[in-house]
Design an enzyme around this catalytic site. Structure first.
Site, PDB file in Angstrom:
ATOM      1  N   ASP A 203       0.863  -1.192   0.000  1.00  0.00           N
ATOM      2  CA  ASP A 203       0.000   0.000   0.000  1.00  0.00           C
ATOM      3  C   ASP A 203       0.891   1.231   0.000  1.00  0.00           C
ATOM      4  O   ASP A 203       2.121   1.123  -0.138  1.00  0.00           O
ATOM      5  CB  ASP A 203      -0.986  -0.026   1.184  1.00  0.00           C
ATOM      6  N   HIS A 277      -3.079   3.051  -4.623  1.00  0.00           N
ATOM      7  CA  HIS A 277      -2.461   2.561  -3.375  1.00  0.00           C
ATOM      8  C   HIS A 277      -1.024   2.092  -3.600  1.00  0.00           C
ATOM      9  O   HIS A 277      -0.563   1.157  -2.928  1.00  0.00           O
ATOM     10  CB  HIS A 277      -3.293   1.423  -2.774  1.00  0.00           C
ATOM     11  N   GLU A 354     -10.018   2.174  -5.332  1.00  0.00           N
ATOM     12  CA  GLU A 354      -9.805   3.578  -4.961  1.00  0.00           C
ATOM     13  C   GLU A 354      -8.661   4.252  -5.727  1.00  0.00           C
ATOM     14  O   GLU A 354      -7.911   5.041  -5.163  1.00  0.00           O
ATOM     15  CB  GLU A 354      -9.520   3.671  -3.449  1.00  0.00           C
TER      16      GLU A 354
HETATM   17  C1  ACM Z   1     -11.152  -1.088   0.157  1.00  0.00           C
HETATM   18  O1  ACM Z   1     -11.668  -1.054   1.274  1.00  0.00           O
HETATM   19  N1  ACM Z   1     -10.606   0.009  -0.337  1.00  0.00           N
HETATM   20  C2  ACM Z   1     -11.112  -2.292  -0.647  1.00  0.00           C
END
Ligand code: ACM
Length: 633
Positions: A203, A277, A354
């Site tokens: 991440d 991420h 995201e």
């Molecule tokens: C997530 O909670 N962004 C998969």
């Protein structure tokens, strides 16, 4: 993460008491398919003769049983392949019993003998787990415990799981958790017959798995600056602050974890979260970015770097891999090659959630890619990336999985979808014939607060009773395509393993029962009684858990004179709530809550505590009335 789903996850106090409460009252979680209680009990002898065939796949089950019985009970276990006088017997069926499948078992406890039968070793292991829950709670102690009568009630149990995929996701990227801590997490999950550990390995805050062909991922990408407090609001680290916080698993560590999990019938699903991420990867290899200046970026330490508000996330620093950059696909090929070799599980999860698109919108390279590939939107740019990635994953003999954002802009031909933004994405994917795992924020996000009060502040709430409502199969889809479900523990606000345990339990038990037990066996009040028994076992095992289910929920309306009318509800039945507005700490001699209460005009704080009879059971709750006032619609 996940801010936009705040609204979905709130507001959870309603019920839920679907199935008939089973009459057996044995306290087993997850509830077995069929339980017949008998009279009498079995007593563990000082030396157990275990009759077990010597198939190698049974060896880990024997080792597990030995270790459990020898620690607290001090019982030695002698294994024999034939032993008519054995007190415990494992039988691997010669003829497959289709009812119980690959993971089911039957357990018979008589005064003389405990017999576990299964088609496969996994079933024996789950039979052992059930047997452990029949023994006194002290069996979970890490120390030899004197003075206990080690008995189990006589019973016949037939049991098998509803779903093959029964998972927990552990984010080891936001905060790093060591190899022994991951083992500890596995030890707890197997008690509840969870069989899949999804490790979120990469991440913006860290890259946690050694990739030998890309050493900077871990020499550079695995470390940030240690900050403590409210993650996401930290001051940006100064250039001279030491970047020594974090860590990673070497490939040897991963092999050890995979084997440890395998010996407990757990598969590890690796997740490499791209193209969003990905700041840790970009910092390690800035040429993966489309954005000039990426070589000045640093691994995030919890300082703000994304805008989470609005319909789409936007990034303040470009934390994405660039889909228009061929280096990215060469990079991913190397990563996936090594990950595929390390993890035997058939799936690799490649994230996809995201992903901010605002830097892509500015990028000439992306504009050129869109023109060349006739891509109309940034979602289609991501879909282009995902489809190429799916091919890379498949070229290594693995199946491709991603978060439900991979549906946007068009899903790849064989992609499996993990549905997190509710179950909508899962339904859409299943309707197209794709495999789905359900892990919706609404029921399965373990990073959310467990009550209104006394919890580390996070932007949403998930009460135990709501987690217990988790149902992986929506009415409208072919149940065969729903592989199962899992709960997700994101760790932005989780700094240590004790807090990871606190956030996981008991909600993990609610999820475990939702993915193992027959739907019509679920019953909230009965379940919570069992949870309380498990608390005793966790105390013995020294595993932390949340008592938050005993905290009431609060809501308020405003009276005509501006004062608050406060409603207090308990998710646990049979509790009494006592309260004060006078800044003192209530006990059971204070007013008892019965109907919504008017806060006195100048009062500043509502304090409450729950009791069961004369015993305080909840934590003391202090709720500033200004905070409650803010919730009034
Ligand atoms: C997530 O909670 N962004 C998969």
């Amino acid at each position: 993460m996940k801010k936009i789903f705040l609204l979905l996850a709130c507001c959870s106090l309603h019920f839920l008491s679907f199935g008939q409460a089973p009459a057996n009252n044995l306290g087993i979680i997850p509830e077995p398919v069929k339980v017949t209680k008998k009279v009498g009990s079995f007593t563990l002898p000082k030396i157990v003769i275990l009759e077990a065939a010597s198939q190698p796949e049974v060896t880990p089950v024997i080792a597990y049983l030995k270790s459990k019985l020898s620690t607290a009970a001090g019982t030695a276990v002698a294994v024999k392949s034939v032993a008519p006088s054995a007190s415990i017997k494992f039988v691997l069926n010669k003829k497959n019993d289709p009812l119980i499948g690959a993971e089911g078992y039957s357990l018979s406890v008589t005064a003389k003998k405990v017999t576990i039968r299964a088609n496969e070793a996994a079933g024996l292991f789950y039979g052992v787990q059930t047997f452990m829950q029949l023994l006194p709670k002290e069996i979970e102690s890490k120390e030899y415990t004197k003075g206990i009568k080690w008995t189990a009630p006589c019973v016949d149990i037939t049991d098998y799981p509803r779903f093959a995929w029964r998972g927990l996701m552990f984010d080891v990227a936001r905060h790093f958790f060591t190899k022994p801590e991951v083992k500890q997490y596995i030890d707890a999950m197997v008690k509840y017959k969870l069989n899949l550990l999804h490790l979120h390995l990469t991440d913006d805050e860290g890259w946690r798995v050694e990739i030998k062909s890309l050493p900077r991922l871990t020499t550079v990408g695995a470390y940030n600056v240690k900050k403590v407090g409210q993650f996401g609001t930290f001051t940006a680290p100064a250039a001279d602050e030491p970047r020594t916080y974090g860590g990673f698993y070497t490939q040897e560590d991963i092999k050890e974890l995979v084997q440890y999990a395998k010996d407990r019938f757990v598969n590890i699903l690796p997740e490499i979260d791209v193209p969003g991420h990905s700041l840790a990867a970009v910092v390690a290899y800035p040429d993966l970015s489309c954005t000039p200046g990426a070589d000045k970026y640093v691994v995030n330490s919890g300082e703000p770097f994304m805008n989470w508000n609005g319909p789409h996330n936007t990034a303040i620093v470009d934390n994405t891999l660039c889909p228009a950059n061929e280096n990215v696909y060469a990079f991913l090929d190397k990563v996936v090659t090594e990950v595929a070799q390390l993890f035997p599980f058939p799936y690799i999860h490649m994230g996809g959630d995201e992903c901010a698109k605002n830097f892509w919108e500015q990028s000439e390279a992306i504009k050129a890619l869109m023109a060349k590939e006739n891509l109309k939107t940034q979602q289609e740019v991501q879909a282009y990336f995902e489809k190429r990635l799916e091919k890379i994953v498949e070229s290594k003999g693995k199946k491709f999985m991603g978060w439900d954002e991979i549906l946007e802009g068009g899903l790849g031909p064989n992609a499996a979808v993990m549905s997190w933004r509710g179950i909508k994405g899962g339904i859409e994917a299943a309707k197209m014939g794709h495999d789905v795992v359900m892990s919706p924020t609404t029921f399965a996000y373990l990073d959310y607060m467990q009550s209104d009060v006394n919890e580390t502040k996070v932007y949403a709430k998930l009460r135990l009773s709501k987690a217990y409502e988790f149902e992986p199969v929506p009415d409208s889809v072919d149940a065969k395509l729903i592989k199962g479900g899992q709960a997700n523990l994101w760790t932005e606000q989780v700094y240590n393993i004790r807090q990871a345990e606190y956030m996981t339990w008991p909600r993990g038990m609610a999820i475990a029962e939702s993915v193992w037990s027959p739907k019509d066996k679920k019953n909230w009040n009965y379940f919570f009684g069992k949870v309380e028994k498990q608390f005793g076992r966790f105390d013995e095992a020294e595993i932390k858990y949340a008592p938050s289910a005993y905290d009431p929920s609060f809501s308020a309306t405003r009276n005509a004179d501006g004062t608050l009318k406060v409603t207090v509800t308990n998710e646990v039945a049979g509790l009494d709530t006592y309260y004060s507005f006078d800044n003192s700490f209530p006990d059971n001699f204070y007013p008892k809550y019965t109907t919504p209460i008017d806060a006195p005009k100048d009062a500043t704080t509502l304090r409450v505590i729950t009791y069961r009879g004369k015993t305080p059971i909840g934590r003391m709750v202090s709720l500033p009335l200004v905070d409650l006032g803010k919730k009034v619609k």
